[in-house]
Design a protein around this motif. Structure first.
Motif, PDB file in Angstrom:
ATOM      1  N   GLN A 166      34.282  40.018  50.885  1.00 52.23           N
ATOM      2  CA  GLN A 166      33.623  41.277  50.521  1.00 52.23           C
ATOM      3  C   GLN A 166      32.341  41.457  51.307  1.00 52.23           C
ATOM      4  O   GLN A 166      31.282  41.676  50.729  1.00 52.23           O
ATOM      5  CB  GLN A 166      33.331  41.308  49.019  1.00 52.23           C
ATOM      6  N   GLY A 215      38.036  48.043  34.833  1.00 51.57           N
ATOM      7  CA  GLY A 215      38.232  48.131  33.391  1.00 51.57           C
ATOM      8  C   GLY A 215      37.648  46.902  32.719  1.00 51.57           C
ATOM      9  O   GLY A 215      37.690  45.807  33.284  1.00 51.57           O
ATOM     10  N   PHE A 237      40.046  35.100  40.758  1.00 49.83           N
ATOM     11  CA  PHE A 237      38.839  35.923  40.902  1.00 49.83           C
ATOM     12  C   PHE A 237      37.710  35.141  40.241  1.00 49.83           C
ATOM     13  O   PHE A 237      37.935  34.549  39.180  1.00 49.83           O
ATOM     14  CB  PHE A 237      39.005  37.296  40.215  1.00 49.83           C
TER      15      PHE A 237
HETATM   16  N1  DAH Z   1      36.620  43.365  41.924  1.00 54.37           N
HETATM   17  C1  DAH Z   1      37.898  42.960  42.422  1.00 54.37           C
HETATM   18  C2  DAH Z   1      38.001  43.369  43.899  1.00 54.37           C
HETATM   19  O1  DAH Z   1      37.336  44.266  44.302  1.00 54.37           O
HETATM   20  C3  DAH Z   1      38.994  43.592  41.645  1.00 54.37           C
HETATM   21  C4  DAH Z   1      39.116  42.978  40.296  1.00 54.37           C
HETATM   22  C5  DAH Z   1      39.968  41.949  40.073  1.00 54.37           C
HETATM   23  C6  DAH Z   1      38.346  43.442  39.248  1.00 54.37           C
HETATM   24  C7  DAH Z   1      40.070  41.343  38.855  1.00 54.37           C
HETATM   25  C8  DAH Z   1      38.433  42.858  37.993  1.00 54.37           C
HETATM   26  C9  DAH Z   1      39.316  41.803  37.807  1.00 54.37           C
HETATM   27  O2  DAH Z   1      37.720  43.261  36.963  1.00 54.37           O
HETATM   28  O3  DAH Z   1      39.419  41.230  36.597  1.00 54.37           O
HETATM   29  O4  DAH Z   1      38.775  42.785  44.619  1.00 54.37           O
END
Ligand code: DAH
Length: 333
Positions: free
Chosen positions: A151, A207, A245
């Motif tokens: 990121q 979410g 994650f």
């Molecule tokens: N923030 C993650 C991304 O941008 C996506 C994500 C994954 C959000 C898992 C979440 C989660 O809340 O539980 O790749």
């Protein structure tokens, strides 16, 4: 000078631009009437020359003016005749305006929000310029964590950055309110990426659901996401795959059966029959610790809106969504 006088009348009587042009050549051309008169002047007695020249020049100016006025008059007349004759004159500026429509990404976003709103989730927004704490640190992504590499983003002075995901809205909401929480956070996010499936700016929906300890389970998460994906894509199979994650434990990636080949395997799904559509999991205790929550449990998920729009509308190149091409956009009115 009588010879010149008749040309005033001829100009006056010209009834189209073409015959006016013939008159112009006859008067002002190299072998035209005026040139002839000027030539004749040379053989006139010296004392009359200046008088003749003066007179000729007066006629010259007057004829030129008349010719140009007449030309405008005839051109306008011809343009109006043409406009009347042709049903559509595409060369004319139109004052007609047409109503715009929501961009397909926004339409998709609205549809997603509609689903979660119907499930009693509140819509929260955050700032696109975030600080390191909310975007990374509090989400269990400390400074040298390797998951930060995926990121990379755009940095400002004073450790401010363009948020790489909507997850910081989880942190902001939890720090501002007490559980229970049921929220989604739609919005733009930014990364240092650019290819067929990545743009430097795109949209996500986050979410988060938090309640008392022991109340929120992976089964709750599975239920809502399966229901949601069927709402979005119709009758598809849904599969949860273990993943990682930093802010959830356990974490999963969620796939749907390929909407293009119905699971048989095709180019879009790399012949697997499955398409990855979102990430989710049970909120990691370290995240709750960062926001000073105790005795709670929760789930979280995050998805890319452009990806949903592409799958719903079968759009091949993500970048085409940002080119503002009306040929594409008008199909979504
Ligand atoms: N923030 C993650 C991304 O941008 C996506 C994500 C994954 C959000 C898992 C979440 C989660 O809340 O539980 O790749």
């Amino acid at each position: 000078m009588n010879i010149l006088k008749e040309w005033y009348e001829k100009i006056e009587q010209a009834d189209d631009v073409a015959s006016l042009e013939e008159i112009r050549i006859a008067v002002f051309g190299k072998k035209g009437v005026l040139a002839g008169e000027f030539a004749k002047m040379k053989s006139a007695p010296n004392e009359e020359k200046s008088k003749i020249a003066k007179e000729l020049n007066t006629h010259k100016t007057a004829l030129m003016q008349q010719l140009s006025d007449k030309k405008i008059e005839l051109q306008t007349k011809e343009l109006y005749a043409k406009m009347e004759a042709e049903a559509i004159d595409v060369s004319m500026f139109s004052t007609k305006s047409s109503a715009g429509a929501l961009h397909p990404v926004m339409q998709t976003m609205d549809r997603i929000v509609e689903y979660f709103a119907s499930m009693n989730f509140t819509v929260k927004t955050g700032s696109m310029v975030e600080d390191d704490f909310h975007n990374f640190e509090a989400l269990n992504l400390p400074t040298y964590h390797p998951a930060r590499d995926m990121q990379d983003t755009f940095y400002f002075k004073d450790a401010m950055l363009l948020r790489t995901h909507t997850s910081p809205v989880q942190i902001r909401t939890m720090m501002a309110t007490q559980p229970p929480i049921r929220m989604i956070a739609p919005g733009a996010v930014f990364r240092r990426d650019y290819d067929l499936t990545h743009t430097p700016m795109f949209h996500q929906i986050e979410g988060l659901l938090v309640d008392e300890a022991g109340k929120v389970s992976f089964a709750n998460l599975k239920f809502i996401l399966e229901d949601f994906l069927k709402y979005m894509f119709g009758d598809v199979a849904v599969r949860f795959r273990p993943s990682f994650f930093p802010f959830t434990e356990p974490s999963a990636e969620v796939d749907i059966s390929c909407v293009f080949c119905k699971g048989d395997g095709c180019r879009v799904c790399s012949h697997t029959g499955w398409l990855e559509v979102l990430g989710c999991g049970i909120v990691d205790p370290n995240v709750f610790e960062a926001v000073k929550y105790e005795n709670v449990s929760g789930y979280a998920f995050g998805l890319g809106v452009e990806r949903f729009a592409m799958l719903i509308h079968q759009i091949g190149d993500l970048r085409s969504l940002f080119e503002g091409d009306l040929k594409l956009l008008e199909q979504f009115q």
